[in-house]
Design an enzyme around this catalytic site. Structure first.
Site, PDB file in Angstrom:
ATOM      1  N   GLY A 160       0.792  -1.215   0.000  1.00 48.53           N
ATOM      2  CA  GLY A 160       0.000   0.000   0.000  1.00 48.53           C
ATOM      3  C   GLY A 160       0.826   1.268   0.000  1.00 48.53           C
ATOM      4  N   ASP A 220      10.733  -7.120   0.272  1.00 53.45           N
ATOM      5  CA  ASP A 220      11.817  -6.125   0.349  1.00 53.45           C
ATOM      6  C   ASP A 220      11.936  -5.657   1.793  1.00 53.45           C
ATOM      7  OD1 ASP A 220      13.907  -4.524  -0.476  1.00 53.45           O
ATOM      8  OD2 ASP A 220      12.644  -2.941  -1.299  1.00 53.45           O
ATOM      9  N   HIS A 227       4.403   1.216  -1.579  1.00 54.07           N
ATOM     10  CA  HIS A 227       5.253   1.153  -2.774  1.00 54.07           C
ATOM     11  C   HIS A 227       4.450   1.212  -4.078  1.00 54.07           C
ATOM     12  CE1 HIS A 227       8.358  -0.184   0.049  1.00 54.07           C
ATOM     13  NE2 HIS A 227       9.239   0.069  -0.903  1.00 54.07           N
TER      14      HIS A 227
END
Length: 390
Positions: free
Chosen positions: A252, A277, A254
């Site tokens: 929400g 990530d 990136h």
């Protein structure tokens, strides 16, 4: 940092019954999965333990291609104990197969870290090593130290591959830099996934990289030129080529939901891999952290560099990415399972062992409730999170 709970004792044979089981062929209502000696099997003896999962989903364990740490521990700088703590933190959130990612550093330091992490790959705690840098563009450096960036000299690339002792799974580089295409070819020759990312490449340069053997888009849309109607850039090239799998960070922050929908629509569910990530703060909380040599502030679950404010990884876990995909993005559950389990497993060459709930594979599974909340995690036949306790 508190250690995640140890797994419960393994039953000789367990039958998981009643759940909506997601298989490669589709979803089976009221299905069953039989677990024996850490693997999925096809038949159960009469005395097998039975666990009723009616009203729940049963999906394969998650596979994370791109992860820098969690639980307060960093894969780039932590000790062996720290790395294992980070692995266990993500495992408690459903990630049963994990690649450890390293951020940009001095070549000698990265080689030393690769040597340490390779031992954990060899003993089965990690699925491989991912070098995210130092061969990336200073124009798109994100949360990487600019003074440590280098051109992708194939000789230096080879040194990192050798330092990993056969455990290098993937390397992210900017193919437009001097030596970029030759380095892509070298990675392919050594069985390492070449990923296009942190790049300022044009559309044409990206096509060249794909033709040279690049097969992954590192966190698509992020740290690369935006999609343009006159200069389509790397996004268009990576989305349109059937040979490329695109990483997506579904937290929400990136990605806007429309960008995620575009990627799924253009690439199709068979070419998307959800990644975290994640950095140290995943599963740990807000505060000040280090990502390589750079200071990071995490506030309200969003990680940003202290200097400059760039997004610095995420605090995402894959159970949250799954739930968001199902409840916010409204993706079919079968498509989400491909993105979070099957596709990354295939990329890593381990789909014969993990990535689906099929006989002969490791007994790695995730139990979700009707609202896609995490209820159970099974890792090689042991409950990391027992659904009977929640």
């Amino acid at each position: 940092m508190a250690a995640p709970a140890a797994p419960a004792a393994r039953a000789a044979c367990t039958v998981l019954t009643g759940a909506r089981v997601v298989l490669p062929t589709g979803t089976v209502d009221g299905g069953r999965v039989i677990v024996e000696n850490g693997r999925i099997t096809g038949a159960a003896p009469a005395h097998a333990t039975r666990i009723d999962l009616t009203g729940h989903w049963l999906v394969p364990g998650f596979v994370d291609l791109h992860n820098h740490g969690g639980g307060g521990a960093s894969f780039t700088s932590g000790s062996v104990a720290d790395v294992l703590h980070g692995v266990r933190t993500h495992r408690a959130h459903g990630t049963t197969t994990l690649v450890a990612s390293l951020v940009t550093g001095e070549p000698a330091f990265l080689a030393q870290r690769a040597g340490l992490l390779s031992e954990l790959v060899e003993q089965g705690d990690l699925a491989g090593i991912h070098f995210e840098g130092p061969f990336i563009s200073p124009c798109r450096k994100g949360a990487h130290s600019e003074e440590l960036l280098r051109h992708p000299d194939p000789a230096e690339v080879r040194k990192l591959i050798d330092a990993a002792r056969g455990t290098a799974a993937m390397m992210t580089l900017a193919p437009e830099l001097p030596g970029g295409l030759d380095s892509v070819r070298l990675l392919v020759e050594h069985g390492v996934l070449a990923a296009v990312g942190h790049t300022d490449a044009t559309y044409e340069q990206t096509v060249e990289a794909i033709d040279a053997g690049a097969r992954v888009a590192t966190h698509l849309f992020n740290a690369m030129p935006s999609l343009g109607h006159r200069e389509p850039g790397p996004v268009a090239a990576l989305l349109e080529d059937e040979r490329v799998t695109v990483e997506l960070i579904n937290d929400g922050t990136h990605l806007h939901p429309a960008a995620l929908e575009l990627a799924f629509h253009r690439a199709g569910p068979g070419r998307v891999a959800f990644i975290t990530d994640a950095m140290d703060a995943a599963g740990y909380g807000d505060g000040r952290y280090q990502l390589g040599p750079l200071a990071v502030d995490v506030k309200d679950g969003v990680a940003r560099l202290v200097e400059g404010g760039s997004i610095a990884g995420s605090t995402l876990t894959l159970d949250t990415a799954f739930r968001r995909a199902a409840t916010v993005d409204r993706l079919p559950v079968e498509d989400i399972v491909e993105a979070v389990s099957a596709n990354p497993a295939k990329l890593l060459g381990v789909y014969n062992r993990v990535g689906s709930l099929e006989p002969g594979k490791d007994a790695d599974a995730v139990v979700l409730d009707a609202d896609f909340g995490l209820k159970g995690v099974l890792y090689k036949g042991d409950w990391v999170l027992d659904p009977r306790a929640s």
